[in-house]
Write a protein that holds these residues in place. Structure first.
Motif, PDB file in Angstrom:
ATOM      1  N   VAL A  88       0.879  -1.286  -0.021  1.00 25.64           N
ATOM      2  CA  VAL A  88      -0.097  -0.111   0.013  1.00 25.64           C
ATOM      3  C   VAL A  88       0.845   1.379  -0.071  1.00 25.64           C
ATOM      4  CG1 VAL A  88      -0.084  -0.082   2.654  1.00 25.64           C
ATOM      5  CG2 VAL A  88      -2.096   0.992   0.870  1.00 25.64           C
ATOM      6  N   ASP A  89       1.927   1.310   0.854  1.00 24.90           N
ATOM      7  CA  ASP A  89       2.855   2.306   0.517  1.00 24.90           C
ATOM      8  C   ASP A  89       3.638   2.534  -0.710  1.00 24.90           C
ATOM      9  OD1 ASP A  89       4.429   0.307   1.074  1.00 24.90           O
ATOM     10  OD2 ASP A  89       5.695   1.008   2.754  1.00 24.90           O
ATOM     11  N   SER A  90       3.412   1.443  -1.749  1.00 23.71           N
ATOM     12  CA  SER A  90       4.349   1.769  -2.949  1.00 23.71           C
ATOM     13  C   SER A  90       3.011   2.115  -3.895  1.00 23.71           C
ATOM     14  CB  SER A  90       4.502   0.505  -3.409  1.00 23.71           C
ATOM     15  OG  SER A  90       5.707   0.093  -2.548  1.00 23.71           O
ATOM     16  N   VAL A  91       1.789   2.303  -3.596  1.00 27.38           N
ATOM     17  CA  VAL A  91       1.145   2.751  -4.705  1.00 27.38           C
ATOM     18  C   VAL A  91       1.180   3.944  -5.170  1.00 27.38           C
ATOM     19  CG1 VAL A  91      -1.672   3.273  -5.057  1.00 27.38           C
ATOM     20  CG2 VAL A  91      -0.916   1.230  -3.386  1.00 27.38           C
ATOM     21  N   GLY A  92       1.635   5.056  -4.542  1.00 24.03           N
ATOM     22  CA  GLY A  92       2.080   6.226  -5.130  1.00 24.03           C
ATOM     23  C   GLY A  92       3.136   6.127  -6.140  1.00 24.03           C
ATOM     24  N   ASP A  93       4.032   5.397  -6.045  1.00 28.07           N
ATOM     25  CA  ASP A  93       4.973   5.088  -6.971  1.00 28.07           C
ATOM     26  C   ASP A  93       4.550   4.331  -8.230  1.00 28.07           C
ATOM     27  OD1 ASP A  93       7.139   6.266  -5.358  1.00 28.07           O
ATOM     28  OD2 ASP A  93       7.854   4.223  -4.485  1.00 28.07           O
ATOM     29  N   LEU A  94       3.591   3.284  -8.023  1.00 23.91           N
ATOM     30  CA  LEU A  94       3.157   2.897  -9.104  1.00 23.91           C
ATOM     31  C   LEU A  94       2.292   3.608  -9.943  1.00 23.91           C
ATOM     32  CD1 LEU A  94       2.241   0.214 -10.443  1.00 23.91           C
ATOM     33  CD2 LEU A  94       0.180   0.184  -8.887  1.00 23.91           C
ATOM     34  N   LEU A  95       1.699   4.759  -9.387  1.00 19.51           N
ATOM     35  CA  LEU A  95       0.629   5.493 -10.243  1.00 19.51           C
ATOM     36  C   LEU A  95       1.395   6.713 -10.742  1.00 19.51           C
ATOM     37  CD1 LEU A  95      -2.190   6.085  -7.419  1.00 19.51           C
ATOM     38  CD2 LEU A  95      -2.504   5.120  -9.847  1.00 19.51           C
ATOM     39  N   MET A  96       2.837   7.071 -10.282  1.00 23.17           N
ATOM     40  CA  MET A  96       3.352   8.223 -10.622  1.00 23.17           C
ATOM     41  C   MET A  96       4.363   7.791 -12.039  1.00 23.17           C
ATOM     42  SD  MET A  96       7.075   8.592 -10.688  1.00 23.17           S
ATOM     43  CE  MET A  96       8.204   9.824 -10.479  1.00 23.17           C
ATOM     44  N   VAL A  97       4.857   6.278 -11.825  1.00 24.40           N
ATOM     45  CA  VAL A  97       5.425   5.874 -12.843  1.00 24.40           C
ATOM     46  C   VAL A  97       4.494   5.547 -14.138  1.00 24.40           C
ATOM     47  CG1 VAL A  97       6.642   3.577 -13.796  1.00 24.40           C
ATOM     48  CG2 VAL A  97       7.313   4.526 -11.502  1.00 24.40           C
TER      49      VAL A  97
ATOM     50  N   GLY B 189      13.374 -10.713 -11.596  1.00 26.94           N
ATOM     51  CA  GLY B 189      12.043 -11.075 -11.185  1.00 26.94           C
ATOM     52  C   GLY B 189      11.968 -11.345  -9.613  1.00 26.94           C
ATOM     53  N   LEU B 190      13.197 -11.543  -8.885  1.00 27.67           N
ATOM     54  CA  LEU B 190      12.976 -12.050  -7.461  1.00 27.67           C
ATOM     55  C   LEU B 190      12.980 -10.718  -6.804  1.00 27.67           C
ATOM     56  CD1 LEU B 190      15.212 -15.247  -7.545  1.00 27.67           C
ATOM     57  CD2 LEU B 190      12.753 -15.023  -7.659  1.00 27.67           C
ATOM     58  N   VAL B 191      13.417  -9.403  -7.396  1.00 23.57           N
ATOM     59  CA  VAL B 191      13.660  -8.360  -6.523  1.00 23.57           C
ATOM     60  C   VAL B 191      12.181  -7.913  -5.965  1.00 23.57           C
ATOM     61  CG1 VAL B 191      14.064  -5.869  -6.663  1.00 23.57           C
ATOM     62  CG2 VAL B 191      15.227  -7.471  -7.973  1.00 23.57           C
ATOM     63  N   HIS B 192      12.122  -7.664  -4.698  1.00 26.56           N
ATOM     64  CA  HIS B 192      10.800  -7.212  -3.820  1.00 26.56           C
ATOM     65  C   HIS B 192      10.150  -6.127  -4.905  1.00 26.56           C
ATOM     66  CE1 HIS B 192       8.197  -5.496  -0.879  1.00 26.56           C
ATOM     67  NE2 HIS B 192       8.493  -6.691  -0.405  1.00 26.56           N
ATOM     68  N   THR B 193       8.833  -6.245  -4.872  1.00 25.61           N
ATOM     69  CA  THR B 193       7.968  -5.466  -5.674  1.00 25.61           C
ATOM     70  C   THR B 193       8.218  -3.851  -5.287  1.00 25.61           C
ATOM     71  OG1 THR B 193       6.232  -7.210  -5.820  1.00 25.61           O
ATOM     72  CG2 THR B 193       5.458  -4.651  -6.294  1.00 25.61           C
ATOM     73  N   ALA B 194       8.250  -3.485  -4.011  1.00 20.65           N
ATOM     74  CA  ALA B 194       8.456  -2.060  -3.630  1.00 20.65           C
ATOM     75  C   ALA B 194       9.752  -1.798  -4.072  1.00 20.65           C
ATOM     76  CB  ALA B 194       8.309  -2.077  -1.966  1.00 20.65           C
ATOM     77  N   VAL B 195      10.816  -2.381  -4.123  1.00 24.34           N
ATOM     78  CA  VAL B 195      12.167  -1.946  -4.573  1.00 24.34           C
ATOM     79  C   VAL B 195      12.044  -1.771  -6.207  1.00 24.34           C
ATOM     80  CG1 VAL B 195      14.549  -2.681  -4.758  1.00 24.34           C
ATOM     81  CG2 VAL B 195      13.281  -3.317  -2.655  1.00 24.34           C
ATOM     82  N   LYS B 196      11.251  -2.745  -6.814  1.00 20.36           N
ATOM     83  CA  LYS B 196      11.104  -2.534  -8.195  1.00 20.36           C
ATOM     84  C   LYS B 196      10.577  -1.254  -8.704  1.00 20.36           C
ATOM     85  CE  LYS B 196      10.464  -7.537  -9.627  1.00 20.36           C
ATOM     86  NZ  LYS B 196       9.376  -8.377 -10.151  1.00 20.36           N
ATOM     87  N   LEU B 197       9.280  -0.837  -7.772  1.00 17.71           N
ATOM     88  CA  LEU B 197       8.701   0.497  -8.221  1.00 17.71           C
ATOM     89  C   LEU B 197       9.726   1.584  -7.906  1.00 17.71           C
ATOM     90  CD1 LEU B 197       5.231  -0.607  -6.916  1.00 17.71           C
ATOM     91  CD2 LEU B 197       6.026   0.204  -9.208  1.00 17.71           C
ATOM     92  N   LYS B 198      10.404   1.434  -6.490  1.00 18.86           N
ATOM     93  CA  LYS B 198      11.382   2.531  -5.985  1.00 18.86           C
ATOM     94  C   LYS B 198      12.468   2.717  -7.269  1.00 18.86           C
ATOM     95  CE  LYS B 198      10.912   2.208  -1.103  1.00 18.86           C
ATOM     96  NZ  LYS B 198      11.644   1.907   0.108  1.00 18.86           N
TER      97      LYS B 198
END
Length: 555
Positions: A212-221, A321-330
């Protein structure tokens, strides 16, 4: 991107070249707390023009001539005097030799770091209040900016009485404003007998696949890719496709490879820091499905961020593919932050701002013309039509006179209709020329509301940017609008924006509802089919991201 007047999400962070460790400008920021927006923009603009930092490319004086150079190091001398070690840039952007210069020899910039229009947008998106200006808490924490205002403001020198009322209870000023029907700070409102009946707000949906704290990064990208797809040579994809791809464990998904490659190519074309880094490593400047991970490793090396160190080794081993989802977005957010500073994107933003300003000027002119026409209409038919009416009545009686009068009114109606069509056309153009997604406004608790043209959901961001949710139905939108208290300044402004774009938002919500229903039916059909034959995973609507093809890719 129509309600997005300037972006993003990506404007919530300061320009990359502002040094968070440099505290020299903090006192100036507080001293500027009660300036008007225009004065604050001008002050910041002048400071940015005078500031030099490591990595800045500019022009300097050398042997009586002006040459391109890059600041390699800022040297602090006695009395905090500054000297600058620069590398002179020759052909092919190669550094030929170095020199140590004074600031006076570095007064000629190659390009402005930020236009005044961009600064104005950045200030609006980064602050929760003006007079005094208060930046969002998450930004203050991120860049080490004190949140306590100076004592002179706390003692009442420049701090409005209304703001002090937040701590001291409802003041006389507040009561006077309420009596006059003026909006006040929402947190000062107290229930009264004459309050309008407000509906109950529906609970937010929070079924995101990413943290949930990565949603902003997802939307921004995603929003950046939708807004600047043509510049990136990257064809559109849905937010759901990006979310599903980011959460997938495969390392070479076409959608993510094309997205990274598009950003890398943009940075390479710009000839900035990433380009220089690749040249020093003698990389071929062609990103492919086979080599894209190498360019990602180069970027992570260049950023030198501790939070990416473990991911760098994972990517090097071929396991992106094994990188954590939040880190991928960062990582993607870091790439987009770099992309925003490129000449191509900045030029595009400035052009759209200029176009918006021209359209706004045309709307103001149209409004003035309409006002003048309305004034003439109130005075009745024109003198010429009056004389025609009198002549007709003298010859043929009232019948022909009524015909002439009717024709005069019809002419006015036709003109009024054309004025209305012109206004609607300009309004549509204003939406088309929007530069980025913009917050629709905030509720009483400073939660922000976001709407995107290409995504049929109304997103809600908490004041600290750590929590996200969304509304996806027309009924939820109606309940939200009915829950807003227009006596408060924030909720009145938010309601005005929601009312203004109600048809656009509600139509998008209903369209998405139909699309989701259709997708569920297809999934059920695929499930039934898979019980009889072995269905391919790509046939499942939730796996459509596997079929992505970049139709705008350059050869």
């Amino acid at each position: 991107m129509p309600l997005l007047k300037r972006r993003p999400f990506f404007l919530l962070d300061p320009p990359k070249d502002l040094n968070p460790e440099d505290k020299s400008g903090i006192s100036t920021t507080f001293a500027s707390g009660t300036l008007s927006l225009t004065d604050l923009v001008n002050k910041i603009y002048s400071i940015l023009q005078e500031d030099f930092f490591e990595g800045l490319e500019l022009n300097g004086r050398k042997d009586g001539s002006v040459s391109a150079c890059k600041i390699l190091k800022v040297i602090i001398g006695s009395g905090n005097t500054k000297m600058y070690e620069v590398g002179w840039i020759g052909q092919d952007n190669a550094e030929t030799n170095t020199s140590v210069l004074q600031a006076d020899d570095l007064v000629i910039r190659k390009k402005a770091r930020a236009s005044r229009s961009m600064l104005k947008i950045y200030i609006r998106e980064s602050t929760s209040q003006n007079s005094p200006w208060i930046i969002h808490a998450n930004l203050a924490k991120k860049y080490g900016i004190p949140t306590e205002p100076p004592k002179d403001l706390l003692n009442g020198q420049g701090l409005p009485k209304l703001r002090r009322g937040l701590e001291n209870g409802t003041t006389d000023d507040v009561r006077k404003k309420l009596k006059k029907g003026e909006p006040i700070d929402d947190l000062l409102l107290r229930p009264t007998a004459d309050d309008p009946s407000l509906s109950k707000r529906r609970p937010l949906s929070t079924d995101f696949r990413v943290p949930v704290d990565s949603v902003g990064d997802l939307l921004m990208v995603w929003d950046f890719c939708m807004t600047y797809g043509r510049i990136l040579c990257l064809s559109p994809f849905s937010l759901s496709d990006l979310e599903n791809a980011i959460c997938h464990k495969e390392s070479n998904l076409v959608l993510l490879v094309e997205l990274h490659a598009a950003l890398f190519h943009l940075l390479i074309k710009d000839g900035g820091g990433y380009f220089m880094f690749l040249q020093n490593k003698r990389r071929k400047l062609k990103v492919t499905l086979v080599t894209w991970a190498e360019y990602l490793c180069d970027f992570l090396e260049m950023t030198s961020k501790e939070e990416f160190s473990s991911s760098l080794s994972t990517v090097r081993r071929g396991h992106y593919g094994l990188v954590h989802t939040a880190v991928k977005l960062k990582i993607l957010r870091e790439l987009v932050d770099e992309a925003i500073t490129t000449s191509a994107v900045r030029q595009n933003i400035d052009e759209k701002i200029d176009q918006q300003q021209a359209i706004a000027a045309s709307k103001r002119e149209l409004a003035r013309n309409k006002k003048e026409e309305h004034k003439l209409a109130m005075e009745g038919v024109t003198e010429k039509e009056m004389s025609q009416t009198d002549a007709a009545e003298n010859v043929n009686g009232n019948v022909n006179g009524q015909v002439v009068e009717k024709e005069g009114k019809e002419k006015k109606n036709i003109y009024a209709n054309k004025m209305g069509e012109g206004k609607r056309h300009l309004g549509t153009e204003m939406e088309k020329q929007s530069v980025q997604s913009n917050s629709l406004g905030k509720d009483r608790y400073y939660n922000r509301y976001w709407f995107f043209r290409h995504e049929g959901r109304l997103f809600v961001e908490s004041a600290d940017s750590k929590e996200w949710g969304y509304y996806s139905t027309k009924e939820e939108l109606d309940a939200l609008i009915g829950s807003l208290n227009v006596k408060g300044i924030r909720e009145r402004a938010l309601k005005r924006q929601l009312d203004k774009f109600y048809n656009t938002i509600s139509n998008a919500l209903e369209k998405r509802t139909k699309d989701v229903t259709q997708k569920m039916l297809l999934q059920e059909a695929a499930l039934r089919r898979s019980s009889r034959v072995q269905a391919q995973p790509r046939d499942n609507p939730s796996m459509l991201f596997l079929k992505y093809v970049n139709k705008w890719k350059e050869n």
